[in-house]
Design an enzyme around this catalytic site. Structure first.
Site, PDB file in Angstrom:
ATOM      1  N   ASP A 174      -5.878  -2.559  -2.494  1.00  0.00           N
ATOM      2  CA  ASP A 174      -5.039  -1.641  -3.253  1.00  0.00           C
ATOM      3  C   ASP A 174      -4.653  -2.251  -4.597  1.00  0.00           C
ATOM      4  O   ASP A 174      -4.701  -1.598  -5.632  1.00  0.00           O
ATOM      5  CB  ASP A 174      -3.794  -1.273  -2.429  1.00  0.00           C
ATOM      6  CG  ASP A 174      -4.162  -0.587  -1.123  1.00  0.00           C
ATOM      7  OD1 ASP A 174      -5.115  -1.043  -0.453  1.00  0.00           O
ATOM      8  OD2 ASP A 174      -3.514   0.405  -0.751  1.00  0.00           O
ATOM      9  N   ARG A 181       4.833   3.530   5.920  1.00  0.00           N
ATOM     10  CA  ARG A 181       4.053   3.361   7.139  1.00  0.00           C
ATOM     11  C   ARG A 181       3.662   1.899   7.402  1.00  0.00           C
ATOM     12  O   ARG A 181       3.681   1.441   8.530  1.00  0.00           O
ATOM     13  CB  ARG A 181       2.786   4.225   7.056  1.00  0.00           C
ATOM     14  CG  ARG A 181       1.982   4.269   8.339  1.00  0.00           C
ATOM     15  CD  ARG A 181       0.686   5.018   8.134  1.00  0.00           C
ATOM     16  NE  ARG A 181      -0.187   4.334   7.207  1.00  0.00           N
ATOM     17  CZ  ARG A 181      -0.994   4.955   6.344  1.00  0.00           C
ATOM     18  NH1 ARG A 181      -1.020   6.286   6.294  1.00  0.00           N
ATOM     19  NH2 ARG A 181      -1.758   4.266   5.526  1.00  0.00           N
ATOM     20  N   GLU A 182       3.272   1.172   6.345  1.00  0.00           N
ATOM     21  CA  GLU A 182       2.729  -0.172   6.570  1.00  0.00           C
ATOM     22  C   GLU A 182       3.423  -1.258   5.772  1.00  0.00           C
ATOM     23  O   GLU A 182       3.610  -2.355   6.235  1.00  0.00           O
ATOM     24  CB  GLU A 182       1.224  -0.183   6.283  1.00  0.00           C
ATOM     25  CG  GLU A 182       0.484   0.691   7.256  1.00  0.00           C
ATOM     26  CD  GLU A 182      -0.996   0.814   6.956  1.00  0.00           C
ATOM     27  OE1 GLU A 182      -1.651  -0.222   6.811  1.00  0.00           O
ATOM     28  OE2 GLU A 182      -1.486   1.951   6.859  1.00  0.00           O
ATOM     29  N   TRP A 218     -11.778  -5.475  -1.054  1.00  0.00           N
ATOM     30  CA  TRP A 218     -10.428  -5.946  -0.723  1.00  0.00           C
ATOM     31  C   TRP A 218     -10.351  -7.435  -1.077  1.00  0.00           C
ATOM     32  O   TRP A 218      -9.585  -7.835  -1.949  1.00  0.00           O
ATOM     33  CB  TRP A 218     -10.140  -5.667   0.763  1.00  0.00           C
ATOM     34  CG  TRP A 218      -9.578  -4.282   0.976  1.00  0.00           C
ATOM     35  CD1 TRP A 218      -8.281  -3.975   1.296  1.00  0.00           C
ATOM     36  CD2 TRP A 218     -10.268  -3.023   0.877  1.00  0.00           C
ATOM     37  NE1 TRP A 218      -8.145  -2.598   1.384  1.00  0.00           N
ATOM     38  CE2 TRP A 218      -9.331  -2.005   1.137  1.00  0.00           C
ATOM     39  CE3 TRP A 218     -11.574  -2.651   0.582  1.00  0.00           C
ATOM     40  CZ2 TRP A 218      -9.662  -0.647   1.114  1.00  0.00           C
ATOM     41  CZ3 TRP A 218     -11.915  -1.303   0.557  1.00  0.00           C
ATOM     42  CH2 TRP A 218     -10.966  -0.319   0.814  1.00  0.00           C
ATOM     43  N   HIS A 231       1.142   6.259  -2.308  1.00  0.00           N
ATOM     44  CA  HIS A 231       0.022   5.318  -2.207  1.00  0.00           C
ATOM     45  C   HIS A 231      -0.594   5.252  -3.601  1.00  0.00           C
ATOM     46  O   HIS A 231      -1.330   6.138  -3.986  1.00  0.00           O
ATOM     47  CB  HIS A 231      -1.001   5.916  -1.238  1.00  0.00           C
ATOM     48  CG  HIS A 231      -1.326   5.066  -0.074  1.00  0.00           C
ATOM     49  ND1 HIS A 231      -0.496   4.949   1.009  1.00  0.00           N
ATOM     50  CD2 HIS A 231      -2.406   4.297   0.206  1.00  0.00           C
ATOM     51  CE1 HIS A 231      -1.065   4.137   1.899  1.00  0.00           C
ATOM     52  NE2 HIS A 231      -2.223   3.728   1.426  1.00  0.00           N
ATOM     53  N   ASP A 271       0.836  -1.206   0.000  1.00  0.00           N
ATOM     54  CA  ASP A 271       0.000   0.000   0.000  1.00  0.00           C
ATOM     55  C   ASP A 271       0.862   1.243   0.000  1.00  0.00           C
ATOM     56  O   ASP A 271       0.559   2.221  -0.660  1.00  0.00           O
ATOM     57  CB  ASP A 271      -0.938  -0.008   1.214  1.00  0.00           C
ATOM     58  CG  ASP A 271      -0.195  -0.116   2.540  1.00  0.00           C
ATOM     59  OD1 ASP A 271       0.901  -0.704   2.577  1.00  0.00           O
ATOM     60  OD2 ASP A 271      -0.705   0.388   3.556  1.00  0.00           O
ATOM     61  N   GLU A 296      -1.860   9.545  -0.559  1.00  0.00           N
ATOM     62  CA  GLU A 296      -2.999   8.827   0.021  1.00  0.00           C
ATOM     63  C   GLU A 296      -4.184   9.777   0.200  1.00  0.00           C
ATOM     64  O   GLU A 296      -5.328   9.417  -0.052  1.00  0.00           O
ATOM     65  CB  GLU A 296      -2.574   8.251   1.376  1.00  0.00           C
ATOM     66  CG  GLU A 296      -3.631   7.397   2.048  1.00  0.00           C
ATOM     67  CD  GLU A 296      -3.129   6.803   3.363  1.00  0.00           C
ATOM     68  OE1 GLU A 296      -2.192   7.376   3.953  1.00  0.00           O
ATOM     69  OE2 GLU A 296      -3.682   5.775   3.790  1.00  0.00           O
TER      70      GLU A 296
HETATM   71  C1  BGC Z   1      -3.815   1.330   3.951  1.00  0.00           C
HETATM   72  C2  BGC Z   1      -4.641   1.252   2.703  1.00  0.00           C
HETATM   73  C3  BGC Z   1      -5.551   0.096   2.883  1.00  0.00           C
HETATM   74  C4  BGC Z   1      -6.432   0.464   4.008  1.00  0.00           C
HETATM   75  C5  BGC Z   1      -7.488  -0.502   4.314  1.00  0.00           C
HETATM   76  C6  BGC Z   1      -4.729   1.696   5.055  1.00  0.00           C
HETATM   77  O1  BGC Z   1      -4.113   1.921   6.260  1.00  0.00           O
HETATM   78  O2  BGC Z   1      -2.733   2.179   3.830  1.00  0.00           O
HETATM   79  O3  BGC Z   1      -4.014   1.420   1.546  1.00  0.00           O
HETATM   80  O4  BGC Z   1      -6.188  -0.384   1.778  1.00  0.00           O
HETATM   81  O5  BGC Z   1      -5.725   0.756   5.184  1.00  0.00           O
HETATM   82  O6  BGC Z   1      -8.524   0.224   4.554  1.00  0.00           O
END
Ligand code: BGC
Length: 792
Positions: free
Chosen positions: A369, A361-362, A431, A669, A357, A658
């Site tokens: 995504d 951060r993640e 998703w 993002h 994503d 984002e």
């Molecule tokens: C992510 C998104 C992801 C989403 C889910 C976010 O924190 O960065 O890209 O799809 O969470 O809702």
């Protein structure tokens, strides 16, 4: 030979690690074996994998040019084994094999919660080196020691003391080596999960030198690479031995010109306390060597170096999966060219072995995504095997009830993670539908039905899961509104945790697992059931094809009954709901115009600004254009101010943000970048069949339907298909529209001129033109064919 057989004689080895340090503070370990050869080998091959990430050294020299091996997969079910030809690196006499092993995705931090130990709490390696039939494999005779990488975590960063000996250079007779452990557990024993890589490798792709270097405070240098990217920094000239430098990587500068990562901080769900953003490397100089970490990656445009006594040379190393570029686009409006480039950079910045994503951060493989972006990615890059690998992990992570996790590969594997919030959100519509949409788009773009066959079971399980949720549960709000369910309600999917449209402009992210997102989820169920029926049909599974088309029709009917009025008004009047209704063909034919007009009305009310969120932003412009509102599509595309793509660019975005205004949230993002597919599919007009027949996928059949607008005077695109390159260019010259199209061998194109005329174009080069009719509107042409052999 398969990797299981290659590694049959090898034992898993763990470094000696009497105390496991907290996450982010764990060293990388060296694991070593020495052996003797009487002659130089004729052929020597190493097969290796690890829990953690490893680098391999033979006689002190690093092997190969792949990074972050063995990559990221659903480790409990699939673990990649790479092979290396090391013939030229071995010699008569004593030789050494050494593995440098750190936490990586296996036991390092990962995801929004930055949780460590996701797949296990021990790192380990498995290796076999075949030297002309002599096998040197991991086992109890190996030795281990902590390396000069004193801490390494993919998210937190890497710490190195360069004064300590380099990996591969400490012989076993030196002090400090400890016996390894060769424990067995069910995971180690499972050799079925050893697989060969199918996707392109992660490599160091290119290097960037700073476009600006500033010194906002004493001893602090900030380098701006002019591009947000995924990778790391190489520093040379670190200063005298003992100098300690700290490198902070980020996407933004604060008012004082220092790197800030505040917008990248996630938070603990329970305490709501912000978590550290990480991305900090530390190096202690030995007075000569350069620093380049390889056991971490960062998402950054800026690096802040603290503790400098001399000025080092600072280089950014861009690291990602080696995706081949397959698309290019140019037009008379350079802003759109820039948008195309920014989307590409976002894709590349998020292609680090899996589609992530965001790279900071993640770094998670969010299913939604990739669901929204894969078709766009397939226009600009070859993502067939990259996605194919990830889909195998998605299937491996699917829960026994068929639900697809929000993130894959998922540390929790095919079941709950223990986090009540995350677990409640697993199986979110849009998703989880990646299970169907991604293989479908790969089929359309690459024309290989094998991906459909391979993923078929996963698709079925997902659709059955969603259909079952719809059938057996009702949302409490609906129950209280209508105690006795309407008969169609068993096809309304309104329970379970869903993100909904997610992040519509201005929305503060606050997913509520109890919210009723039935209008979105039911739409996705109808679409996935329909696509699954098409897949079943392609694969010759007639019964399934019929069954899922019946399901799709019932769900579509339920959606209409619940959310659509007889005169085309949708219950929740957002751009997203109107777009989805049209794009997913949820609306009866006789209402399409009314629904499209309402969508155009909503867009006009928003002063032609995008109002969609994550799921339908990529569908907005095509849907407007295909339903009689081409002009509105161009106006949204070219709008400025927040929210708009051009505003992001105006504010200096080098990757897609984002949030539309760049406040908070990640600046890399890719999902909103899906808009660039419109440049291919509508501006130059390169279109795949919506539902290709068995001999039509992979551009064996395609349409060229340029739809000029937005004041563009020319546009041109090239796309490399499995059959060869397609080239499309058009130009408006006075009152004439001139089009050239290159059709690759084995393909058949249908060309639609702006005046509505259609022609069949076989392989070869075609030049066509059409004249604007006197007094006609901008969309009115009459055609004249120039040099166009074979057109009919
Ligand atoms: C992510 C998104 C992801 C989403 C889910 C976010 O924190 O960065 O890209 O799809 O969470 O809702």
């Amino acid at each position: 030979m398969d990797p299981q057989a290659r590694l049959a004689a090898a034992s898993w080895i763990e470094p000696d690690e009497p105390v496991i340090a907290p996450p982010g503070e764990r060293p990388a370990y060296q694991l070593r074996r020495e052996f003797s050869l009487s002659t130089a080998p004729a052929v020597a091959t190493v097969w290796a994998t690890a829990h953690g990430i490893y680098e391999l050294f033979v006689n002190g020299t690093r092997v190969g040019d792949q990074e972050l091996t063995p990559g990221f997969t659903a480790y409990r079910r699939r673990l990649q084994v790479h092979s290396y030809d090391v013939t030229a690196m071995l010699r008569p006499g004593t030789n050494s094999l050494e593995i440098l092993l750190s936490d990586g995705w296996f036991r390092g931090r990962h995801g929004f919660l930055r949780k460590a130990d996701g797949f296990g709490d021990r790192v380990a390696a498995l290796l076999a080196c075949d030297v002309d039939g002599l096998l040197v494999a991991t086992g109890p005779e190996w030795r281990s020691r902590p390396s000069r990488i004193t801490a390494a975590d993919l998210m937190d960063g890497q710490q190195v003391d360069l004064r300590l000996p380099a990996p591969g250079t400490i012989p076993l007779d030196a002090p400090g080596w400890r016996p390894v452990h060769t424990p067995t557990n069910a995971l180690y024993a499972d050799r079925q999960r050893l697989v060969l890589p199918t996707a392109p490798p992660v490599r160091r792709i290119r290097e960037l030198t700073p476009v600006a270097v500033t010194h906002p405070a004493n001893g602090i240098t900030v380098a701006d690479f002019g591009q947000n990217l995924n990778g790391w920094v190489r520093l040379t000239g670190l200063g005298p031995a003992g100098t300690q430098l700290t490198l902070v990587h980020g996407e933004q500068l604060d008012a004082a010109g220092l790197v800030t990562t505040d917008h990248l901080r996630a938070f603990d769900f329970a305490t709501k306390r912000p978590l550290p953003a990480g991305q900090v490397d530390v190096v202690i100089s030995d007075g000569q060597a350069a620093f380049e970490p390889r056991h971490t990656t960062h998402g950054f445009r800026y690096v802040q170096v603290e503790g400098l006594v001399t000025q080092p040379e600072i280089t950014a190393v861009v690291v990602h999966t080696e995706l081949q570029a397959t698309g290019s686009f140019q037009c008379s409006d350079h802003r759109l060219d820039a948008l195309h480039e920014v989307a590409i950079q976002s894709l590349l910045g998020n292609a680090c072995d899996i589609p992530t994503d965001c790279p900071q951060r993640e770094r998670s493989g969010f299913t939604g995504d990739w669901q929204v972006y894969v078709a766009t990615a397939a226009l600009t890059h070859d993502v067939s095997e990259f996605s194919g690998k990830w889909l195998r992990d998605l299937a491996a992570d699917q829960w026994p009830d068929g639900r697809v996790p929000t993130v894959t590969p998922n540390p929790a594997g095919a079941g709950p993670s223990g986090s009540p919030f995350l677990d409640a959100m697993e199986g979110s519509a849009g998703w989880g539908d990646a299970a169907v949409f991604v293989p479908w788009e790969l089929w359309r773009a690459y024309g290989d039905p094998a991906v459909l066959e391979r993923q078929y079971d996963s698709m079925v399980r997902w659709v059955d899961y969603a259909a079952n949720c719809a059938a057996v549960r009702r949302h409490p709000d609906r129950v209280s509104r209508r105690p006795e369910p309407a008969p169609y309600e068993r096809f309304v999917w309104d329970t379970g945790g869903h993100f909904g449209e997610w992040l519509e402009p201005g929305e503060i992210p606050n997913p509520d697992p109890a919210a009723d997102h039935g209008i979105v989820a039911t739409a996705y169920l109808a679409r996935s059931a329909h696509l699954l029926s098409r897949v079943a049909d392609l694969l010759g599974r007639r019964e399934d094809a019929d069954r899922y088309e019946v399901l799709a029709a019932a769900v579509r009917g339920a959606w209409q009954s619940e959310y659509l009025t007889a005169d085309g008004v949708i219950a929740v009047a957002t751009q997203a709901n109107y777009v989805r209704a049209l794009a997913f063909r949820l609306v009866p034919e006789d209402l399409r115009t009314a629904v499209a007009d309402r969508l155009a009305g909503l867009v006009a009310e928003a002063d032609h600004h995008v109002g969609t969120g994550f799921l339908s932003t990529g569908l907005l412009l095509p849907t407007l254009a295909d339903n009689g509102h081409l002009d509105a599509a161009y106006r949204v595309l070219l709008s400025t101010g927040v929210p708009s793509w051009l505003e992001m660019l105006d504010r200096g975005a080098t990757t897609v943000w984002e949030r539309w205004d760049g406040s908070d949230g990640s600046l890399n993002h890719y999902s909103k970048g899906a808009v660039v597919s419109f440049l291919y599919t509508h501006v130059v007009g390169l279109r795949l069949p919506e539902e290709p027949g068995l001999d039509e996928g992979g551009y064996r059949r395609f349409t060229v339907k340029p739809q000029p607008g937005g004041g563009l005077t020319w546009a041109s695109a090239q796309h490399e298909t499995p059959q060869g390159p397609i080239q499309i260019s058009w130009r408006l010259v006075d009152d004439e529209f001139r089009l050239t199209v290159e059709v690759p061998p084995g393909c058949l194109a249908e060309i639609h001129l702006p005046d509505g005329e259609r022609l069949q174009a076989p392989p070869g080069s075609h030049t066509l033109s059409s004249k604007r009719k006197p007094g006609g509107s901008s969309g009115s042409y009459s055609s004249r064919h120039g040099d166009s052999r074979g057109l009919s």
